[in-house]
Design a protein around this motif. Sequence first.
Motif, short mmCIF file in Angstrom:
data_model
loop_
_atom_site.label_atom_id
_atom_site.label_comp_id
_atom_site.label_asym_id
_atom_site.label_seq_id
_atom_site.Cartn_x
_atom_site.Cartn_y
_atom_site.Cartn_z
N LYS A 213 0.81 -1.21 0.14
CA LYS A 213 0.16 -0.03 0.13
C LYS A 213 1.00 1.28 0.07
O LYS A 213 2.02 1.04 0.20
N ASP A 216 0.05 6.92 2.42
CA ASP A 216 -1.42 7.47 2.83
C ASP A 216 -2.04 6.25 3.49
O ASP A 216 -2.93 6.68 4.03
N ASN A 217 -1.65 4.92 3.36
CA ASN A 217 -2.28 3.80 3.97
C ASN A 217 -3.92 3.85 3.20
O ASN A 217 -4.60 3.01 3.79
N LYS A 218 -4.13 4.42 2.15
CA LYS A 218 -5.21 4.29 1.55
C LYS A 218 -5.31 3.61 0.00
O LYS A 218 -5.99 2.86 -0.28
N SER A 219 -4.07 4.14 -0.70
CA SER A 219 -3.89 3.50 -2.15
C SER A 219 -3.19 2.09 -2.07
O SER A 219 -2.66 1.63 -0.92
#
Length: 330
Positions: A213, A216-219
């Motif tokens: 990942k 940003d720990n989101k993508s």
Amino acid sequence: MKTFWKVFIVSFFFFIFAILLGSYSYIKSSGQKFIISIGAGEYAKEEKAQEEKDIQVKTYASLSEAFKDDSRLNVILLGMEDIRTDTIIFATFDLNTKKLDAISIPRDTYIHRKGHDRGEDRKINAIFGEHGIDGVKKAVSHILEGVPIHHYIILDYEGVENIIDSIGGVEVVVPFHMKYEDPTANPPLSIDIKEGKQILDGKKALGFLRYRKGNDNKSGYIDGDLGRIKAQQQFLKSLADKVLSYRLPLVVKNALEYVETDIRLWEALSYSRKALGIKPEDITFSTLPGKAELKRIQGRILSYFIFEPEEVKRRLEDIYNVNKESSQNP
């Protein structure tokens, strides 16, 4: 992200090398078929025809019977993150039919050992640190219905770049822009791979296999580690096609210093004789049947992969040609 040693692909890569180590030159013919160059053409044709005639697909009444009688070669392939197994692959190769099945076992697979009650200790990736390779073999065999494991292969991540570069890179379709930076990693980690179909050199291939990942720990992969496994399997399929078009012993030379294995040279030479002729379409990849699940352990909520024993059994019965009606009605 820590320095994940993504040796999944290279471990499998070396497995192919090991069983073909004794081969000579390969000739690629139509239909992606490979034969060894051993002399007169007519003799080669006659020998190939006799081998095909001798192949008999045997069926069994149960997995236990198959495990005792079957001539398959079973290997576990390990990629390490310090003392934890970040990647585990069970590879089973039928020396007669030249069919290879590889099952990825997620590192978060739940397995509770007596006396190891902490949440982190209930994941299969924690076993190597205390019980070594024998402990991992025992755990994998337990999960896979008691299947025998004959050999192991561990390869450090430094070999990834060297080996991938030695074959001119591997073509994959990158599902999204992979970008991640970790200057504290040893060595520092910098991944920046654009989305789309492309040939990855050794450095980018390593980044592709290590990526989970973004900062940003989101993508990243929507389905987490399972998504990464699917991407790695895509990589493997492309790699297998390219590997089988090379003069393998020359590439093996580049891999040996990075590999720890109990496959001895004489065994590799013996396996190679029957492995000649393996084609990319003979290789099947899958993931251990199961699903991700959250569990509360000692007040902490952790994510695990819970394998499904009945589905695991069915998968192995397919691989080992077990008559399901017989196994259900002994």
